[in-house]
Enzyme design. Structure first.
Site: not given
Length: 606
Positions: A392-394
């Site tokens: 998630d949310e790199i």
């Protein structure tokens, strides 16, 4: 002797005697009051009967079925309680989630004692153990608050469960969760037959049977509809609840209540987001420093024994547990000991929003530790068919600080390395599907080049979905604004981040149909999850944030009923209100839906 002095000395006593005599005279000649004293009661319970109650005690209120709802009316003759009226009114009674096929549902009922139940099953081995435990849960779910039931009971309940597959003791995406429930009355016996392919379908049948039974506090009787014919099955295979225990720690008792509520609503996947940037409460014996450095305290951890207990508690309630350790982003506390052990920096400083650090892609030790984590997860889950690696949310800005290489291609390669480590860690039972959260990397060919659609599932929460639909990736929907349950409580810190607003009402949760909103093949939708991120959730608010909104989600993801032109019917309001009462009876602190007047006269509120 001084006679005058003696006379004046007696005057106070004479006056006191005179006043007592006058008081008695007033009491005798006055009409008695309506004050009633309850013998044996505490002083704080001794309240005078109000004039209103005294004058209206002869009024008889009852409930009368009017189409799909019960109306509160004055009745001169026999009366009916709301619960009994509602159970025998409307085509769906008070079933939740509504079954796929209701062949028949009686408006007649009989009373029985909870001790007068004959139970039998053909199940064997572990399946029999699970069926027996589910039956014990069923008996506890029959809510009888009084110590002794009154009335005449000459009916016994005979329950038989027949299953075909004794080997299906772990729920998977291929598990047949259908069941057939048949209730019929034969003289002085109510015969209940539940047939299913396996234990999990039979358990769902028991859950529906419990909803055909109710306790009437007015008559102090336990009742059951005497005829029913229900064929039922879920529309989607994956029906989940995600709870984040990385932002705030929750005791196992609270998490078990989540699973209790899930079982009552036929949800089958507890997605345990067990770690995050703020804490690492997951005890990994092969890497003990993760929790030693990352947990809020050594009392706030989840060790192997605790997790196995959770997994078994869930299994007998038809729920599988999926454990997620999110990475390469959402890592910080718990990963900050590498230099002390000569392992180098396990993470990189990003200095961004809530994702302050990311795994160090230049340090092979980070991947080695991930593999050990994945091994422990595989040992604890009953199945590794679905394995969630996070993703998630790199943060692209973090990567640009350290390299000029293309951000998308590099991080997709790194996700591929993480997936391979999950295979290596569980070589004896490799995952069939690896789940990742959607991000910038799932919006173009980077995903397609490294993570094949045959074995990759994308959990969609925000952003663009077109590429996933075109390439036919399998999807789990958890859309923010629709199925996020943490929103609507403002910012949790002043300096960074934005509030997740507004609050998502249960009507929005219920009405969301992403498979209709997007033009897509329904076969690519594995299902959905409601998500509870816990920056602003604690032990005392866990239940109220989830319920009854998660119950609304459950009917959508189980039977996906029509919307009647987008308007939610009175039937849905009333059945959900009843389901909320069931959850409260099972120990959950579910929020109320509306004022009680709306139950008594629903046309005023819908």
């Amino acid at each position: 002797m001084d006679i005058t002095k003696n006379y004046y000395h007696k005057i106070p006593a004479l006056i006191g005697t005179f006043l007592i005599f006058c008081g008695l005279l007033v009491f005798i000649t006055t009409k008695p009051s309506t004050v009633q004293i309850k013998l044996g009661s505490n002083n704080d319970e001794q309240e005078p009967e109000s004039e209103y109650l005294s004058q209206n005690s002869a009024l008889k209120w009852s409930y009368k079925c009017d189409g799909e709802k019960c109306q509160k009316v004055l009745e001169n003759n026999s009366t009916s309680s709301y619960i009994t009226c509602s159970m025998t009114c409307g085509k769906n009674s008070q079933l939740w989630p509504v079954p796929q096929e209701i062949g028949s549902l009686s408006k007649q009922y009989v009373s029985f004692l909870p001790t007068e139940i004959d139970f039998s099953t053909n199940a064997m081995n572990l399946s029999k153990k699970l069926v027996d435990e589910a039956f014990e849960i069923f008996k506890r779910n029959i809510h009888v608050p009084d110590k002794q039931l009154i009335g005449s009971y000459n009916v016994r309940l005979s329950l038989n469960i027949q299953i075909t597959d004794f080997s299906m003791t772990t729920i998977t995406l291929s598990t047949d969760e259908s069941y057939h429930l048949l209730v019929s009355q034969k003289k002085e016996k109510v015969v209940v037959a539940i047939t299913a392919e396996n234990f999990f379908g039979a358990r769902h049948g028991l859950e529906t049977l419990s909803q055909l039974i109710w306790y009437d506090k007015d008559t102090k009787s336990l009742n059951i509809l005497n005829e029913a014919d229900i064929h039922d099955y879920p529309k989607f295979k994956h029906r989940g609840v995600m709870v984040d225990t990385g932002r705030n720690y929750f005791a196992v008792e609270g998490l078990k209540r989540v699973i209790t509520g899930m079982a009552a609503n036929k949800l089958n996947t507890f997605h345990w987001h067990i770690t995050d940037s703020q804490s690492f409460p997951f005890v990994v014996p092969s890497v003990p420093k993760l929790s030693q450095y990352g947990a809020y305290s050594q009392a706030k951890v989840y060790d192997a024994a605790t997790i196995r207990d959770m997994v078994e508690y869930a299994r007998v309630r038809g729920v599988k547990v999926i454990i997620e350790v999110d990475s390469p982003s959402h890592v910080q506390f718990g990963w900050n000991w590498g230099p002390e052990e000569d392992l180098g920096d396990l993470t990189l400083d990003c200095g961004s929003n809530t994702i302050d650090r990311m795994l160090n892609p230049f340090n092979i030790n980070s991947l080695d530790i991930l593999e050990k984590i994945y091994k422990e997860i595989g040992n604890l889950q009953t199945s590794t068919e679905i394995f969630h690696i996070g993703g998630d949310e790199i943060d692209s800005s973090c990567w640009f600080r350290y390299s000029n290489e293309t951000y998308g291609e590099f991080w997709t390669k790194y996700l591929w390395l993480m997936v391979n480590r999950s295979y290596q860690a569980n070589s004896d039972k490799p995952p069939k599907y690896v789940v990742i959260w959607n991000s910038d990397l799932t919006e173009d060919d980077f995903l397609f080049n490294y993570l094949p659609k045959e074995s990759t599932v994308v959990q969609f929460w925000f952003g663009t979905i077109d590429f996933l639909i075109i390439e036919r990736y399998k999807i789990i929907f958890s859309t923010v604004g629709k199925w996020y349950l943490d929103c609507g409580f403002g910012k949790w810190r002043e300096s960074k981040g934005e509030a997740c607003d507004p609050y998502t009402q249960w009507q929005i949760v219920y009405g969301y149909q992403p498979w209709v909103e997007y033009t897509m093949d329904i076969d690519t939708v594995l299902g959905g999850e409601v998500c509870l991120w816990t920056e602003q959730v604690g032990e005392d608010t866990l239940d109220t944030r989830l319920w009854p909104r998660t119950a609304a989600f459950a009917e959508r993801i189980w039977s996906d009923p029509s919307h009647y032109g987008g308007r939610i019917s009175i039937d849905v309001y009333l059945r959900l209100s009843t389901q909320r009462e069931r959850l409260v009876q099972r120990g959950l602190k579910a929020e109320v839906l509306w004022p009680e007047r709306c139950v008594q006269n629903p046309e005023f509120c819908t």
